[in-house]
Structures are given as C-alpha cells and as structure tokens.
Design a protein around this motif. Structure first.
Motif, PDB file in Angstrom:
ATOM      1  N   ARG A 146     -33.718 -32.725   4.737  1.00 52.37           N
ATOM      2  CA  ARG A 146     -33.371 -31.664   3.788  1.00 52.37           C
ATOM      3  C   ARG A 146     -34.388 -30.525   3.855  1.00 52.37           C
ATOM      4  O   ARG A 146     -34.023 -29.342   3.813  1.00 52.37           O
ATOM      5  CB  ARG A 146     -33.328 -32.224   2.368  1.00 52.37           C
ATOM      6  N   ASN A 149     -33.804 -28.539   7.017  1.00 48.06           N
ATOM      7  CA  ASN A 149     -32.609 -27.711   6.869  1.00 48.06           C
ATOM      8  C   ASN A 149     -32.884 -26.491   5.993  1.00 48.06           C
ATOM      9  O   ASN A 149     -32.372 -25.396   6.263  1.00 48.06           O
ATOM     10  CB  ASN A 149     -31.460 -28.538   6.268  1.00 48.06           C
ATOM     11  N   SER A 153     -32.768 -22.624   7.220  1.00 47.56           N
ATOM     12  CA  SER A 153     -31.842 -21.691   6.582  1.00 47.56           C
ATOM     13  C   SER A 153     -32.338 -20.254   6.666  1.00 47.56           C
ATOM     14  O   SER A 153     -31.548 -19.311   6.575  1.00 47.56           O
ATOM     15  CB  SER A 153     -31.633 -22.071   5.109  1.00 47.56           C
ATOM     16  N   THR A 311     -26.781 -27.649   3.456  1.00 45.44           N
ATOM     17  CA  THR A 311     -28.019 -28.266   2.987  1.00 45.44           C
ATOM     18  C   THR A 311     -27.806 -28.907   1.618  1.00 45.44           C
ATOM     19  O   THR A 311     -28.303 -30.001   1.339  1.00 45.44           O
ATOM     20  CB  THR A 311     -29.153 -27.225   2.918  1.00 45.44           C
TER      21      THR A 311
END
Length: 439
Positions: A146, A149, A153, A311
């Motif tokens: 996470r 990600n 982003s 995400t």
C-alpha cells in the motif's frame, strides 16, 4: 489507542517516516517526468532527422538500456553505502544526462542524444533501485505494498507534466513541415530546420536538470533514516542464488519485463496510432500529432486517478486478485485497439491506462515480499526487468514501418505485442492470488 497510532502506513515501532517519505516520493514524480517527456520524442526525432519509426525507437533502447545496465551496480552501491547515497548519485547522473543535451545539440547528430539519454537513465536506475525498496522499508511489511502504491501514485503526476511539456514546449514549437516536406529539402535547408528544432527540443531538459540538482542538494541536507541498511557486505552471487530460488520473485521479474514493455508501447505509439487515424480524416500531420498527445495526456490523467482508486481498493482486495482483474480488462481493451479502425480504437487505447495504473508497484511489491535485506538486490533485478521497455518497442516500431499488414493498418496490428504482455500479467496475477489464498 496509542499502539494503533504507531502502526500507520508511514511509521514503524513508533518512528514516523513522513518527511523522508515526502522527499523520496518527490523523486517518483521526477523520473515520471523523464519517462513521459521522452515517449513523444520517438516521433519528434524521426521527423527532425528524417528517420524511420524503427530508428526513432532507438531513443527507447538507449533510455531503458540505461536502467538495465546500472541496476545491479546500483544495488551493490546502496548495499555498501545506503539508500540515501543511491538516491543522491541517481539524481546527480539524472542532471548530468539532462545537461548533455546541450553539447548533443551542438553536434547536430542523433547519436549524442542517445548517449545523453543513456547517462540520464543510468541515474534513473540508481534512483529507482534505491527509492522503491526505501519506501517499502519506511513502515511495516504488512503495509509495504500500500505504501509503495501511494508513493507510485505521484509518479504519473510527473508523467503528466512531462507529457504537457512535450506537447506545448516541444511538439507545438517544432517546424510545422511534415515528414514528406522535410524529405524534399536540400541539405542546407534541412540542416537549418534541424538545428532550429533541436534548439527547441533541448530547453525542457536543461530546465529539469537544474530542478534535479536543487532536489539533490535538498535531500543531501535533510537527515534521512538508515533503517534496513545495517548490512553492508556484498555477497553478490550467493544473494542472487537466494533470491532467484524464490518462485514469486522469478515470476515477478518476468511479469515486470512484459508490463514495462506494454506501458511504453501504449504510451509511445499512441502518437503513431492517432496520427494515422486523424490524418485519414483529413487532418494535417502536425495537428494530428498534437491531438494524439492530448489523448495521451487524458490517458495519463485516467492512469493517475485510477492509481489512487486502486490503492484504496487494495484495502479490501488482495493485490494478486486486483492485478488479475485489471490485466483481463486490459486484454479486452487492447483487442479493441487492434480491431477498431476509428475513434473507438483510440478510446480503447486511452482506457488501457486505467488498467495499467496499479501494475508496476503491485508486481514489484508482490515480488519483493519476504526478501528482507535481500530486497536491495531483488529491487535491482526488477529494475533490470525494465529492459522490456527497450526490447519490445523497437519490435512494435518495425511492424508499424510496414504501413499495411493483412489488409489492415500495421499500427493497429502492432498492438498484438501489448496484448501478449497483458496475457502474461494476467497469469502472474492469477498465480499470485492463488498463492495468497493458500497462506
């Protein structure tokens, strides 16, 4: 309650990594800019130097070849020193490569630009090999995918800026002569147009070189964590043997090779795809190229939004399952890119970006699960897999240069290569999902 607060996505054992996370995440945007100001340059260099699409695609060979060449040297460097040292060296080489565009312009030759791209991406290789596992280490392993990600982003934000700069400060400012008109110019006239266009092209690279240098000095001045950097021994071959025995890591390297190839093909040759489509409707070549780049920017906006959405979805679905679903949809859309010979094909090509948004960091995170301190070398292997962006685009370019195949536009049929890539990623997502279910 206090224990819950200490286990946020950017903390570990009560230590917050927020400031280091922000600084390293900014590097993700910097290499996103480099990647996506470069994709339209395949078409630009082809026009400026009156070359085929295949020759123009050597830009991608040099660009992603630098990733491949420096991945393991970068891993050995950060193993001996630190993630921070790797980031600083990467930024330094990035700036140097950008500044080399000026002497390349003075030569008036194509190949010095390839050298500049290669040096620049040697820096990006150090930067990515350092930054990705650095982000993974800034918290618990349970939240690592996470966290990566989230950091990734911000990569498409840099990509969006790169595309915008390419369209407005390079493509729009090049001489409006089309490819046919340039081919008819006398030698002296051609050189004058070429030199004028090259002076336009190098401007954004010199500016980003200055910005990268400023970022280097900022990170150098800020105290950064040294967690996960305790071991500095370089057991190169034993480490390689260890990590390549891990099945999900080996398969992750293969999946990453094909993913990067698919991404670069979709974002590079959308210019050729759109140019053919819009010129068939009577549009001039330069206008068709600029409009195609506008669709590319829309694709990147969708990519960016989808990254944040996916995400969030990862809180509820396993990474392997979501990767599998997105890859299947990408296969269907790529089929539309091949089959449609109208604007719907372009819509499908833009839609593919929504599916690609999660793929790189998710494959990366799955592949590095459980590697511990070996993640430094594991990360290097996955960065070497970026070679897919060097190998596959020239193959697609050689198909595009055929103009027509099997009674269809060759540029349409060339997207069979990204389709194959997404099939491979579907298989990896499925195998990852099954493995996660069995745990």
């Amino acid at each position: 309650m206090n224990n819950i607060k200490k286990t946020t996505i950017m903390s570990k054992d009560g230590v917050s990594y927020l400031i280091p996370f922000i600084l390293i995440t900014s590097c993700f945007a910097l290499w996103g800019f480099a990647n996506d100001i470069t994709n339209p340059m395949v078409k630009a260099f082809s026009k400026i130097f009156r070359m085929s699409v295949t020759d123009g695609a050597l830009v991608q060979v040099a660009f992603y070849g630098g990733y491949f060449a420096m991945a393991f040297p970068a891993a050995m460097f950060i193993r001996k020193y630190s993630y921070k040292a790797g980031v600083l060296l990467g930024l330094g080489l990035y700036a140097l490569g950008a500044f080399l565009f000026f002497p390349a312009m003075l030569t008036g030759s194509y190949y010095p630009f390839l050298i500049a791209y290669f040096v620049l991406t040697c820096g990006l290789s150090f930067l990515e090999t350092s930054s990705n596992p650095y982000i993974l280490s800034m918290g618990t392993e349970e939240t690592a995918t996470r966290r990566l990600n989230l950091a990734q982003s911000f990569n498409p934000m840099g990509s969006l800026l790169g595309m915008y700069v390419a369209m407005n400060f390079i493509q729009n400012r090049l001489n409006p002569m089309d490819t046919v008109e340039r081919s008819q110019l006398a030698a002296a006239d051609f050189e004058a147009v070429r030199d004028s266009d090259l002076s336009v092209l190098i401007g954004p690279y010199l500016v980003i070189g200055i910005i990268v240098l400023l970022m280097l000095f900022l990170i150098r001045m800020v105290k950064m964590p040294k967690n996960a950097d305790q071991s500095h021994e370089i057991d190169f071959f034993p480490t390689l043997k260890r990590i390549f025995r891990i099945k999900h890591y080996r398969e992750g390297g293969i999946a990453q090779f094909f993913y990067v190839g698919a991404q670069i093909m979709c974002w590079t040759f959308i210019i050729q795809y759109g140019t053919r489509l819009f010129m068939a409707d009577g549009m001039e070549e330069k206008a068709a190229e600029v409009l195609s780049q506008e669709y590319n920017i829309i694709a990147m906006i969708i990519f960016c939004c989808s990254r944040f959405i996916c995400t969030f979805i990862l809180r509820y679905l396993s990474p392997g399952l979501l990767l599998k679903v997105l890859a299947i949809v990408a296969c269907l859309l790529t089929g539309g890119v091949i089959g449609f010979q109208n604007i719907w094909g372009m819509y499908c090509l833009v839609g593919v970006s929504a599916c690609m948004s999660l793929m790189f960091p998710t494959i990366y995170g799955i592949a590095l699960q459980g590697l511990g301190d070996d993640a430094k070398f594991g990360a290097a292997g996955l960065i070497m897999a970026i070679l897919g962006g060097s190998v596959l685009p020239p193959l697609q370019a050689s198909i595009i240069d055929q103009h027509t195949l099997l009674g269809m536009p060759a540029v349409n049929l060339s997207f069979i290569l990204p389709l194959i890539c997404f099939v491979v990623i579907t298989i990896y997502g499925h195998r990852s999902y099954v493995r996660q279910k069995c745990k």
